[in-house]
Scaffold this active site. Structure first.
Site, PDB file in Angstrom:
ATOM      1  N   CYS A 182       0.829  -1.216   0.000  1.00  0.00           N
ATOM      2  CA  CYS A 182       0.000   0.000   0.000  1.00  0.00           C
ATOM      3  C   CYS A 182       0.861   1.262   0.000  1.00  0.00           C
ATOM      4  O   CYS A 182       1.455   1.593  -1.007  1.00  0.00           O
ATOM      5  CB  CYS A 182      -0.993  -0.035   1.170  1.00  0.00           C
ATOM      6  N   HIS A 239      -3.446  -5.386   1.279  1.00  0.00           N
ATOM      7  CA  HIS A 239      -2.792  -5.846   2.508  1.00  0.00           C
ATOM      8  C   HIS A 239      -2.760  -7.379   2.568  1.00  0.00           C
ATOM      9  O   HIS A 239      -3.733  -8.004   2.997  1.00  0.00           O
ATOM     10  CB  HIS A 239      -3.528  -5.302   3.736  1.00  0.00           C
ATOM     11  N   GLU A 294      -1.178  -9.133   4.666  1.00  0.00           N
ATOM     12  CA  GLU A 294      -1.005  -9.584   6.048  1.00  0.00           C
ATOM     13  C   GLU A 294      -2.313  -9.812   6.789  1.00  0.00           C
ATOM     14  O   GLU A 294      -2.340 -10.489   7.827  1.00  0.00           O
ATOM     15  CB  GLU A 294      -0.136  -8.587   6.828  1.00  0.00           C
TER      16      GLU A 294
END
Length: 513
Positions: free
Chosen positions: A86, A172, A174
């Site tokens: 990002c 994202h 994660e």
């Protein structure tokens, strides 16, 4: 944390994303050590750390805002693989000659991307769901880059410069909302960075023991024993490293759970043959806390008084230079960093006086809670101790909302003991991450027997989690909750109502204060 030369390291640079610790967490789950450092880290420091790869985290800012976070562009010339997430991708694009602009509207939530890459997306479906959260967008990629994923809302969902091994994703990976996020990170760590995944708790113990011995030498250490899992693991680790040079100070501040003090002395003093001094400081703490209702002030007072008690005890000993604490990674993060707003101060990191006479040793401050439990097992601590409920340093002082009194502490202590007993009897200890009772500053009308009552309300907090960074309320069977409620109302004086907290983290924290 200084690692042994042979230790593989993925370096994560922090730009203020609420998810940045999750990146570190996901990589560690692969058996590869990862650390989170400030984005201002120097090139010299990076070279010294010798990471196998660098990840640039997301962040809330625009790359064009005045004073926005940046890095030394020389990072891209180190020959170390880089993955921008990002904000990290937008910054990479800007620094390497591409173009980024403010999007007409913020893209937040799930999106479908189409991929084409034999590196980041190797072995993954061409179409997959990801989690977007950004307000800038890339409109032109730098020279040497290719598009490896797009979506209906952006032509540049992921990019790569395969020759220089520089990658960027606009989502994202994660967070668990991204369908194949762990697989993408694994591809970066294993395929691109060529990590073997050999980080274990056994390795951690060897490295940490050597660090402790080198730093302490022949000097002595005081360890702050609270009775919780974290400080217990720290004490055993230190004892393994320096033996009798360790003196544990167990401060009984009167804010402990039922039976906590005697358990600590029996299990660690006798069981592990440690030198533990038990200090009865109940009156001292209660006097300091009298009339105090603000949670931050309570934490600061408890943290300060802890250190002053240690100072008093240390003055009775010779050659004590170090104070050891069970600070966790999450404690450090929640106390705020350069890029993160303070959520709450942690007593280990936020309440220490500037004139403290000890050097701090915090050997587990790079570990998450589940990693600390694994460490405890590896150190030989019995499972029933390792899996005890997490207990904050301020103790019941932050589970009594508002001003603390002896009567209120007794209500929390007894109700919490009932909750823990029922959870244990129902076999739910391993299913629920954390569970405890709190006493809000609320009284309500009730009827007990033939009489009207106006008594306290007890709150039950029970959550499921993996690492403590996020959590959800536990779906405990209604019959179990009814059993807990009935016992608390009938067995604990001055309680006529029990409520169950059904809030996740975020927006709430796990503790109420």
């Amino acid at each position: 944390m200084e690692m042994a030369k042979e230790q593989e390291l993925i370096l994560v640079l922090d730009f203020g994303s609420q998810y940045n610790q999750l990146i570190t967490r996901r990589i560690r789950e692969m058996g590869v050590y990862s650390e989170l450092h400030d984005h201002e880290i120097s090139i010299g420091e990076i070279k010294k750390m010798n990471p196998k790869g660098i990840i640039l985290s997301g962040g809330p800012n625009s790359v064009y805002e005045e004073g926005s976070f940046t890095i030394d562009p020389e990072i891209y010339n180190l020959g170390i693989p880089v993955l921008g997430i990002c904000y990290g991708m937008q910054l990479t694009t800007k620094l390497l000659g591409g173009k980024v602009e403010r999007a007409n509207e913020r893209e937040y939530g799930k999106a479908i991307i189409n991929t084409k890459s034999d590196e980041l997306f190797a072995g993954l479906p061409a179409e997959q769901t990801v989690w977007m959260s950004h307000s800038d967008k890339v409109i032109e990629i730098p020279e040497g880059f290719e598009v490896i994923a797009d979506s209906p809302s952006t032509d540049y969902a992921a990019i790569e410069d395969k020759k220089r091994r520089i990658y960027g994703v606009q989502f994202h990976p994660e967070v668990r909302h991204t369908e194949y996020g762990n697989d993408l990170l694994n591809n970066f760590v294993r395929r691109v960075c060529d990590c073997k995944g050999q980080w274990t708790m056994e390795n951690f113990i060897e490295i940490e023991i050597e660090k402790i011995r080198q730093r302490v030498g022949d000097r002595r250490v005081l360890c702050a024993m609270s009775g919780g899992v974290d400080s217990s693991v720290v004490a055993v680790l230190l004892h393994k490293a320096i033996g009798d040079q360790l003196t544990c100070i167990f401060v009984d501040h009167g804010l402990l759970r039922k039976g906590e003090g005697d358990m600590v002395m029996e299990q660690f003093g006798e069981g592990f043959n440690m030198n533990i001094i038990r200090v009865n400081a109940k009156d001292r703490f209660m006097n300091k806390l009298k009339g105090v209702s603000d949670p931050e002030q309570k934490r600061k007072i408890i943290g300060n008084e802890f250190v002053y008690v240690f100072d008093d005890e240390a003055s009775k000993l010779k050659g004590v230079d170090f104070l050891a604490q069970g600070t966790l990674y999450t404690d450090v993060i929640e106390s705020g960093t350069k890029t993160a707003q303070t959520i709450k101060s942690h007593h280990n990191v936020g309440g220490l006086p500037e004139d403290m006479e000890f050097e701090l040793i915090e050997p587990i401050n790079t570990l998450f809670k589940d990693e600390v439990r694994k460490l405890g097992i590896e150190l030989g601590i019995p499972e029933h101790l390792v899996w005890r409920q997490p207990f904050p340093g301020p103790g019941l002082g932050i589970r009594v909302l508002g001003e603390i009194t002896e009567d209120k502490l007794e209500i929390v202590r007894e109700s919490d003991a009932i909750l823990r007993q029922v959870i244990r009897e129902e076999g739910l200890e391993r299913e629920i991450w954390q569970y405890f009772t709190v006493l809000p500053n609320i009284q309500s009308v009730g009827v007990m027997g033939d009489y009207r009552t106006y008594d306290h309300t007890v709150g039950i907090r029970a959550v499921t989690s993996i690492d403590g960074m996020t959590s959800d309320f536990a779906r405990i069977d209604w019959e179990v909750l009814q059993k807990i409620s009935s016992r608390i109302v009938n067995e604990v004086d001055h309680v006529n109502r029990v409520v169950y907290d059904i809030t996740s983290k975020p927006p709430s924290t796990i503790e109420w204060e």
